[in-house]
Design a protein around this motif. Structure first.
Motif, mmCIF file in Angstrom:
data_model
loop_
_atom_site.group_PDB
_atom_site.id
_atom_site.type_symbol
_atom_site.label_atom_id
_atom_site.label_comp_id
_atom_site.label_asym_id
_atom_site.label_seq_id
_atom_site.Cartn_x
_atom_site.Cartn_y
_atom_site.Cartn_z
ATOM 1 N N HIS A 99 0.841 -1.194 0.000
ATOM 2 C CA HIS A 99 0.000 0.000 0.000
ATOM 3 C C HIS A 99 0.876 1.243 0.000
ATOM 4 O O HIS A 99 2.088 1.188 0.236
ATOM 5 C CB HIS A 99 -0.918 0.015 1.216
ATOM 6 C CG HIS A 99 -1.998 -1.017 1.185
ATOM 7 N ND1 HIS A 99 -1.754 -2.353 1.412
ATOM 8 C CD2 HIS A 99 -3.335 -0.906 0.944
ATOM 9 C CE1 HIS A 99 -2.890 -3.029 1.318
ATOM 10 N NE2 HIS A 99 -3.852 -2.176 1.043
ATOM 11 N N ARG A 107 -3.627 3.506 0.950
ATOM 12 C CA ARG A 107 -4.252 3.263 -0.354
ATOM 13 C C ARG A 107 -3.533 2.123 -1.071
ATOM 14 O O ARG A 107 -2.315 1.970 -0.935
ATOM 15 C CB ARG A 107 -4.206 4.540 -1.204
ATOM 16 C CG ARG A 107 -4.846 5.738 -0.511
ATOM 17 C CD ARG A 107 -4.703 7.004 -1.334
ATOM 18 N NE ARG A 107 -5.190 8.165 -0.592
ATOM 19 C CZ ARG A 107 -6.464 8.545 -0.540
ATOM 20 N NH1 ARG A 107 -7.385 7.843 -1.192
ATOM 21 N NH2 ARG A 107 -6.832 9.600 0.158
ATOM 22 N N SER A 127 -7.399 3.805 -7.040
ATOM 23 C CA SER A 127 -6.619 3.788 -5.803
ATOM 24 C C SER A 127 -6.761 5.068 -4.989
ATOM 25 O O SER A 127 -6.560 5.055 -3.776
ATOM 26 C CB SER A 127 -5.141 3.573 -6.123
ATOM 27 O OG SER A 127 -4.580 4.722 -6.747
ATOM 28 N N GLY A 128 -7.061 6.167 -5.647
ATOM 29 C CA GLY A 128 -7.136 7.442 -4.947
ATOM 30 C C GLY A 128 -5.788 8.040 -4.617
ATOM 31 O O GLY A 128 -5.704 9.027 -3.868
ATOM 32 N N VAL A 129 -4.708 7.486 -5.182
ATOM 33 C CA VAL A 129 -3.370 7.999 -4.897
ATOM 34 C C VAL A 129 -3.178 9.391 -5.490
ATOM 35 O O VAL A 129 -2.560 10.262 -4.872
ATOM 36 C CB VAL A 129 -2.294 7.020 -5.428
ATOM 37 C CG1 VAL A 129 -0.907 7.652 -5.383
ATOM 38 C CG2 VAL A 129 -2.323 5.728 -4.629
#
Length: 486
Positions: A99, A107, A127-129
Motif C-alpha cells: 500500500h 491506499r 486507488s485514490g493515490v
C-alpha cells in the motif's frame, strides 16, 4: 558442500587472489574464484561478514536486520543461494499486497506500473493515490511534443515533464526510495531503471512505452512466478552460507582485518593488513567507495578521485515485536505486506514492512507479530540524529496515524546503516566506466560491489562475477611493468 557446487565450465586456474571486503559482493567473488581452483584470502575490516545482509533475532524470532529479499527474476542471487545449499530455504512472500500511505489514508498500490510510472489509468484512478488534476495531467501527455531523452536524465525530471509531478511525488519517489533511499529528481533513469530509459528513448509517449514493457514482462516464461524471494530464517543467512562454502573449498576468511595498503610488484600484488604482508597474483576490491578510494590513491588516482565523488545515503531500520492480540486488524489480517510513504507527505518513516504477514517463517510464533519501519533518505537524514529509543517512538507515532497502532512493542531494535546505500545520480554510469577504465590498467585487479552495477543482491553477485572473471583472465597471462593510470 559438494565438489560440484564449486565447479564451472572453464579449466582450473592457479594462483592466489586477495579479496578485500566481506559483503555479499566480496563473498560471491571469492566463491566464483574458488570454483576455478584459485586460492583465496578474504579480508574484512569489520567484525562480521555479510555487509548489508545481516540475520538477527528479536524476541526469539529470526529476523533480517538488513536487506530482506532478492529479485527472483534475475538469476544470479538465486543461483548462488542454491549453490551454497540454501535452495530448499528459498521462499516467496506469503503476501505481496503493498500500500501507499498518502493523502491521509492507506491506499492500494495500483497495478500496471513500472517503478511507479503508470501504464494503466483505471487502477490508478481507483486507488485514490492521485488527485483529479494529477490524473488529467497524465491523460494530457498525447498533446505534448516528443521529448529528447539524451544520454541520461533524472527519473523524476523526465517523468514529471511527461506525466506531471504528482506521479513522481506520490508513486515514483516512494518506490525508488525503497531501493536507493534517494531523490527521484536526481537518480539516473539509465542507471536505476534502464528498461524505462529504453522505453522513453524508443516511444514518443512514455505511457505507451510503459504499456509495452508490461506486455513484454507478462509474456516472459517466469511472469507467473514471484518477483521477489526471501530465505527462511532471513536473507542474512546467505552470506554466512557462502562463507561456509568458501572455507570448505580452502579459502582463508578473516574479519577485523582492515587493509592498509595495496602495492603493485613485478610478480603481482602485495596486500598489507595490519602487520601482515600477503603476496598475491590478483586482487578483488569489494568495498564501498571511501575505502576503495584510499587504497587506489597511489595505484589509480583517476579512479580514486571518481570514487570520492560517489555519495551515499544513511538509513535506519526499526524492528519491533508486538503481541499479536494487541494489534489492529489493518496489520494482522494477513492481506498486506506493508506500505510505502511518499516524502511529499512529510512523515518520518519512509516505509513499513509487516514481516509476519510477508514472510510465513517470521510469523511462526502465533503470539508475536514482527514489523519494521525504515527512516532516512539522501538529503533528508535529520531524523537519524535521534537516539534509538526516539526512533522507536517516532515510528510508533507514524504507525498510529497510518494503521491505528496503539500497542507497545515487547521488544525492539534499531539497526543503523551509516552510508549504506550508494546514490546513482545522472552520469553515474559514465563515472563507473571511468573508474573501471582506470582500474583496467592494473593487471589482475578488479572492483565490484553495490556502487557499480546496481544495489540489489543479484546485481552485487553479478558485479562480483564480472570482477572475478577479469582477475581470472589476467591470471592466465603475465604481469607487465608496475605503474599507475594517467
Amino acid at each position: 558442500m559438494h565438489e560440484a557446487d564449486m565447479r564451472t565450465d572453464r579449466p582450473a586456474t592457479s594462483g592466489h587472489v586477495v579479496v578485500i571486503g566481506g559483503g555479499i559482493a566480496g563473498l560471491a567473488a571469492a566463491h566464483r574464484l574458488l570454483g576455478d581452483g584459485v586460492r583465496v584470502t578474504l579480508l574484512e575490516a569489520g567484525p562480521r561478514l555479510g555487509g548489508k545482509l545481516h540475520a538477527g533475532e528479536l524476541a526469539g524470532v529470526p529476523v533480517d536486520l538488513g536487506a530482506e529479499s532478492m529479485l527472483a527474476r534475475r538469476p544470479e542471487a538465486v543461483a548462488l543461494t542454491r549453490a551454497v545449499g540454501l535452495g530448499d530455504a528459498l521462499r516467496s512472500p506469503a503476501t505481496a499486497t503493498a500500500h501507499l500511505w498518502t493523502r491521509g489514508a492507506l491506499r492500494p498500490m495500483p497495478h500496471g506500473h513500472v517503478m511507479g510510472v503508470p501504464g494503466d489509468l483505471d487502477p490508478l484512478a481507483a486507488s485514490g493515490v492521485l488527485s483529479a488534476e494529477g490524473l488529467a495531467r497524465i491523460e494530457a501527455e498525447p498533446t505534448l511534443p516528443p521529448a529528447e531523452i539524451g544520454e541520461d536524465v533524472a527519473v523524476g525530471e523526465y517523468v514529471a515533464a511527461r506525466l506531471g509531478r504528482e506521479v513522481v511525488d506520490r508513486l515514483v519517489e516512494p518506490l525508488l526510495g525503497g531501493v536507493y533511499a534517494g531523490d527521484a529528481y536526481r537518480i539516473s533513469m539509465r542507471a536505476a531503471v534502464p528498461q524505462l530509459y529504453e522505453a522513453a528513448r524508443t516511444h514518443a509517449l512514455l505511457g505507451e512505452g510503459v504499456r509495452e514493457l508490461r506486455r513484454r514482462a507478462e509474456a516472459l516464461p517466469q511472469a507467473g512466478g514471484p518477483v521477489f524471494a526471501g530465505i527462511e530464517g532471513g536473507v542474512g543467512r546467505l552470506p554466512l552460507a557462502v562463507a561456509e562454502a568458501c572455507r570448505a573449498a580452502g579459502a582463508d576468511l578473516h574479519t577485523g582485518r582492515p587493509v592498509r595498503e595495496v602495492i603493485r610488484t613485478p610478480e603481482g600484488w602485495r596486500v598489507v593488513a595490519g602487520s601482515e604482508v600477503i603476496e598475491a597474483d590478483g586482487v578483488v576490491l569489494a568495498t564501498p567507495a571511501g575505502p576503495a578510494a584510499r587504497l587506489l590513491d597511489a595505484l589509480a588516482p583517476t579512479a580514486a578521485a571518481e570514487l570520492r565523488a560517489v555519495e551515499y545515503a544513511s538509513v535506519a531500520l526499526v524492528t519491533m515485536a508486538f503481541r499479536r492480540s494487541e494489534l489492529p486488524t489493518a496489520i494482522t489480517d494477513g492481506g498486506a505486506s506493508g506500505f510505502l510513504v511518499p516524502p511529499v507527505d512529510g512523515r518520518t518513516i519512509k516505509a513499513s514492512t509487516f514481516s509476519s504477514n510477508k514472510w510465513a517463517w517470521s510469523g511462526a510464533d502465533p503470539d508475536l507479530f514482527l514489523l519494521r519501519t525504515s527512516v532516512g533518505r539522501h538529503g533528508d537524514e535529520a531524523a537519524l540524529g535521534h537516539e534509538d529509543a526516539e526512533l522507536v517512538e517516532v515510528s510508533l507515532g507514524d504507525l498510529g496515524e497510518a494503521v491505528g497502532l496503539a500497542a507497545r512493542p515487547v521488544a525492539s531494535t534499531v539497526t543503523r546503516w551509516d552510508g549504506g546505500l550508494p546514490q546513482y545520480p545522472v552520469g553515474h554510469l559514465a563515472r563507473v566506466a571511468r573508474i573501471r577504465a582506470a582500474v583496467a590498467a592494473l593487471p589482475g585487479f578488479a572492483v565490484c560491489g553495490a556502487l557499480y552495477d546496481g544495489v540489489g543482491i543479484p546485481a552485487c553477485v553479478a558485479s562480483a562475477g564480472k570482477a572475478a572473471d577479469v582477475v581470472l583472465g589476467a591470471l592466465g597471462g603475465t604481469f607487465g611493468t608496475p605503474g599507475t593510470d594517467h
